[in-house]
Each structure stands twice: as structure tokens, then as C-alpha cells.
Design an enzyme around this catalytic site. Structure first.
Site, mmCIF file in Angstrom:
data_model
loop_
_atom_site.group_PDB
_atom_site.id
_atom_site.type_symbol
_atom_site.label_atom_id
_atom_site.label_comp_id
_atom_site.label_asym_id
_atom_site.label_seq_id
_atom_site.Cartn_x
_atom_site.Cartn_y
_atom_site.Cartn_z
ATOM 1 N N THR A 104 0.348 -1.110 0.285
ATOM 2 C CA THR A 104 0.304 0.180 -0.259
ATOM 3 C C THR A 104 1.133 1.305 0.086
ATOM 4 O O THR A 104 1.397 1.237 0.545
ATOM 5 C CB THR A 104 -0.520 -0.121 1.413
ATOM 6 O OG1 THR A 104 -1.528 -0.631 1.582
ATOM 7 C CG2 THR A 104 -2.048 0.950 1.598
ATOM 8 N N ARG A 142 -13.448 -8.237 -1.229
ATOM 9 C CA ARG A 142 -12.163 -8.197 -0.029
ATOM 10 C C ARG A 142 -11.071 -6.969 0.155
ATOM 11 O O ARG A 142 -10.613 -6.321 -0.596
ATOM 12 C CB ARG A 142 -10.743 -9.463 -0.247
ATOM 13 C CG ARG A 142 -10.034 -9.074 0.932
ATOM 14 C CD ARG A 142 -8.461 -8.139 0.796
ATOM 15 N NE ARG A 142 -7.309 -8.256 1.841
ATOM 16 C CZ ARG A 142 -6.180 -7.401 1.781
ATOM 17 N NH1 ARG A 142 -6.499 -6.263 0.890
ATOM 18 N NH2 ARG A 142 -6.026 -7.754 2.491
ATOM 19 N N VAL A 143 -11.494 -6.266 1.032
ATOM 20 C CA VAL A 143 -11.062 -4.530 1.553
ATOM 21 C C VAL A 143 -10.183 -5.264 2.575
ATOM 22 O O VAL A 143 -10.357 -5.601 3.576
ATOM 23 C CB VAL A 143 -12.423 -3.640 1.998
ATOM 24 C CG1 VAL A 143 -11.933 -2.733 1.959
ATOM 25 C CG2 VAL A 143 -13.306 -3.150 0.922
ATOM 26 N N GLY A 144 -8.646 -4.697 2.871
ATOM 27 C CA GLY A 144 -7.888 -4.687 4.183
ATOM 28 C C GLY A 144 -8.062 -3.928 4.929
ATOM 29 O O GLY A 144 -9.325 -2.470 5.144
ATOM 30 N N ASP A 145 -6.916 -2.742 5.766
ATOM 31 C CA ASP A 145 -7.492 -2.192 6.077
ATOM 32 C C ASP A 145 -6.802 -0.681 5.523
ATOM 33 O O ASP A 145 -7.151 0.046 6.397
ATOM 34 C CB ASP A 145 -5.215 -2.168 7.461
ATOM 35 C CG ASP A 145 -4.428 -2.552 6.529
ATOM 36 O OD1 ASP A 145 -3.987 -2.852 5.630
ATOM 37 O OD2 ASP A 145 -3.509 -0.995 6.823
ATOM 38 N N THR A 177 1.363 -0.124 6.194
ATOM 39 C CA THR A 177 1.091 -1.328 4.840
ATOM 40 C C THR A 177 1.325 -2.691 5.251
ATOM 41 O O THR A 177 2.364 -2.218 6.381
ATOM 42 C CB THR A 177 2.339 -0.377 3.851
ATOM 43 O OG1 THR A 177 2.147 -1.752 2.665
ATOM 44 C CG2 THR A 177 3.803 -0.594 4.314
ATOM 45 N N GLY A 178 1.172 -3.359 4.641
ATOM 46 C CA GLY A 178 1.502 -4.630 4.842
ATOM 47 C C GLY A 178 0.089 -5.757 5.032
ATOM 48 O O GLY A 178 -0.939 -5.326 4.076
ATOM 49 N N LEU A 179 -0.023 -6.877 5.712
ATOM 50 C CA LEU A 179 -0.944 -7.614 5.493
ATOM 51 C C LEU A 179 -2.098 -7.050 6.678
ATOM 52 O O LEU A 179 -2.178 -6.559 7.566
ATOM 53 C CB LEU A 179 -1.166 -9.299 5.937
ATOM 54 C CG LEU A 179 -2.349 -9.933 6.400
ATOM 55 C CD1 LEU A 179 -2.700 -10.447 4.642
ATOM 56 C CD2 LEU A 179 -1.656 -10.830 7.018
ATOM 57 N N GLY A 180 -3.493 -6.752 5.503
ATOM 58 C CA GLY A 180 -4.404 -5.979 5.995
ATOM 59 C C GLY A 180 -5.650 -6.006 7.143
ATOM 60 O O GLY A 180 -5.727 -5.904 8.310
#
Length: 317
Positions: free
Chosen positions: A149, A177-180, A200-203
């Protein structure tokens, strides 16, 4: 005083543009949007905007957010398709009294009604990546391990602060799918009276700890951005490992309302970009030393390799 900080080397060109705007008395909202758009428009970055990698149905779904630290107004879009600059749509939504977070078809209707540019966001390169990934699969499709991100925090000379994010999310993610990234407090947070942070990373893991808000909360208590980032990332990574056996990728950047900045990560290979009156737009590479995230200016060799890798010709397998 002014400043802007962003996740990943891919933000350099956008930060350079924003730095010029801020030098010339520009607004933190205008500067951050232009900086994010520069990333969204560059087709060789696989995790943001045009060129972003698609979901498991070979559709590019984008998430973005914008926050005004003066008013705490937030605008967000999730799983939006076929629009060129989702960060602009997010900023427009931040001006609405209600309906600030729109997803999927609803976000697309809003964008169309308000005259935003429609664009097929699936590039030939992204399609090649998709087909090559399918060839590699022997079992169930699993998401790509990278989650790059672009997230930013900006301060202008009028002490206004903003934050913004943009991403195409996980490669081969499930539709919808929506992350952080577009979630306030997780992917971003900013308060002009304190400062801001972005992730940024695994949401799915970042959202479990509302890590961006946690950093701003600690800065409000007087912690320097560097110390706040390190404490938030280290503490929550340990908590996830204790409870779940592992912690996903997590990298955070922050800037306070004095223009001081910091970062922390639980991975190797994280990079970020900063610009202030004392520092021209500069890329830093982050390394671990115990529980500290130590950064150094990226070498020219590192910078050249970064662009060479991302622009290398692709062959469909």
C-alpha cells in the site's frame, strides 16, 4: 515547517511533486492527493492503481482513503473498479456529511455521477502476472505475499495535516475483499493537533490492532514518532504471535505536527520516502537491530535495481 512521508520507494516521484507544492505554500490536501496520484498513474507498480494486480477473477479492485486532520473528516472507497484515481474519489467523499465510506457498485455510481475519470485499470503486464501465477498454482489460489500500500502523512506550513492511502490490495484476493488501507485508525489516521500515521502490510492483521490510531495516540502523549512507531509495531506483533502463532507483515510511517517523523516494521526490505525543508525527497531502507527499526539512505545501486526490477520485460509462461 512542512513535511511529507510515505511508504515505499514507489512514492518518490509523487513526494518530489508534493515537496515542490509545499515549498510554494501549497495545501496539505492538494499536495498529498497529487503525490498519491503519481503512484496510482505509474503502470509499473503492481500494488497501486493502474498496473495493480487483480483479484482471483482477474479484476482490479482498488481501495483508497483520505483524511483531513483539521476537521477529522474521512472519505474512503473499497473494491472500486474502473476508475483512474480512487484517492480523488475518497477526498470528495470526505466533504460529505454522511455516506463517507462507499464500496463496490455504490462507490462506482458515486464516482460516475461526480465526473471522475473511468479507465480500464488492468494492464497487459498485470494480466501476464495473473496468467503466470495461475500456471504456478497446483492447489487452491492463495494471495501474493506482498502488500505494498502507498500510505502518506503530510504537514503544510499552515499546520494542516492530512493522510491518504491507495492500493489494489492482495494479488489473487477474493472478489470484494477490503483490507486495512481505507479503514480509519488501521490503514491511516491523522489529527493536525498531534500528527498522523499510515500502514502497509497484511491488512487482516493491521486491522486487528488499529495500529495507525495507536501511534497517533502515543504521539499525543508526547512520544516521538519513531518511538511511537516502534512501540506500536513491536507490541502488536508480539501480541499476535502470542495469541495466533504468527504476525503478518506490518510497516508503519508517522509524522507529528512539528515535522518530526519515524517508521517501524516487522519485515526486512521495507523502504519509505521523506521530504522536509531540511531534507530533499529521500528514500530510506529499513533494517532491524533488535527491537529497533534502523534506516539508512538508499544507495544509488539500490535505487537503480529497484526500478530495473519493476520495469523489466515480462514473458507469459
Amino acid at each position: 515547517m512542512y513535511g511529507i512521508i510515505a511508504t515505499w520507494r514507489m512514492a518518490l516521484e509523487g513526494i518530489t511533486k508534493a515537496d515542490e507544492m509545499l515549498k510554494n505554500h501549497g495545501d496539505a490536501g492538494d499536495a498529498i492527493v497529487e503525490a498519491v496520484k503519481a503512484v496510482e498513474d505509474f503502470p509499473y507498480y503492481k500494488s497501486v492503481g493502474y498496473g495493480g494486480l487483480p483479484n482471483e477473477e482477474m479484476i482490479v479492485e482498488l481501495d483508497a482513503a483520505y483524511m483531513n486532520g483539521n476537521t477529522l473528516s474521512v472519505g474512503c472507497v473499497g473494491a472500486i473498479k474502473d476508475f483512474a484515481n480512487p484517492v480523488e474519489i475518497a477526498r470528495k467523499l470526505s466533504h460529505e456529511k454522511v455516506n463517507n465510506f462507499l464500496v463496490g457498485a455504490g462507490a462506482e455510481k458515486y464516482a460516475s455521477k461526480n465526473g471522475f475519470e473511468r479507465k480500464n485499470m488492468l494492464t497487459e503486464r498485470a494480466e501476464i502476472h495473473y496468467h503466470n501465477r495461475l500456471k504456478e498454482m497446483t492447489q487452491e489460489i492463495k494471495p501474493y505475499s506482498g502488500h505494498d500500500t502507498v500510505g502518506m502523512v503530510c504537514l503544510d506550513e499552515n499546520a494542516k495535516m492530512t493522510s491518504a492511502t491507495s492500493t489494489s490490495g492482495l494479488f489473487m484476493k477474493r472478489s470484494g475483499r477490503v483490507g486495512d488501507s481505507p479503514v480509519s485508525g488501521s490503514g491511516f489516521y491523522v489529527d493536525s493537533e498531534v500528527g498522523g500515521a499510515s500502514a502497509t502490510g497484511l491488512g487482516e492483521d493491521v486491522m486487528k490492532g488499529c495500529v495507525s490510531y495507536e501511534i497517533v495516540r502515543m504521539m499525543k502523549e508526547g512520544m516521538h514518532p519513531q518511538a511511537a512507531c516502534e512501540k506500536a509495531v513491536n507490541t502488536f506483533s508480539k501480541e499476535l504471535i502470542k495469541r495466533r502463532g504468527e504476525a503478518g507483515d506490518m510497516s508503519l510511517i508517522a509524522m507529528n505536527n512539528k515535522g518530526e517523523w519515524g517508521c517501524a516494521t516487522n519485515i526486512e526490505g521495507f523502504s519509505f520516502v521523506v521530504a522536509t525543508p531540511e531534507l530533499e525527497p529521500t528514500v530510506f531502507v529499513v533494517k532491524h537491530e533488535g527491537e529497533h527499526s534502523v534506516f539508512e539512505k538508499a544507495s544509488q545501486e539500490w535505487l537503480d535495481d529497484y526500478m530495473r526490477t519493476r520495469t523489466a520485460p515480462l514473458v507469459r509462461k
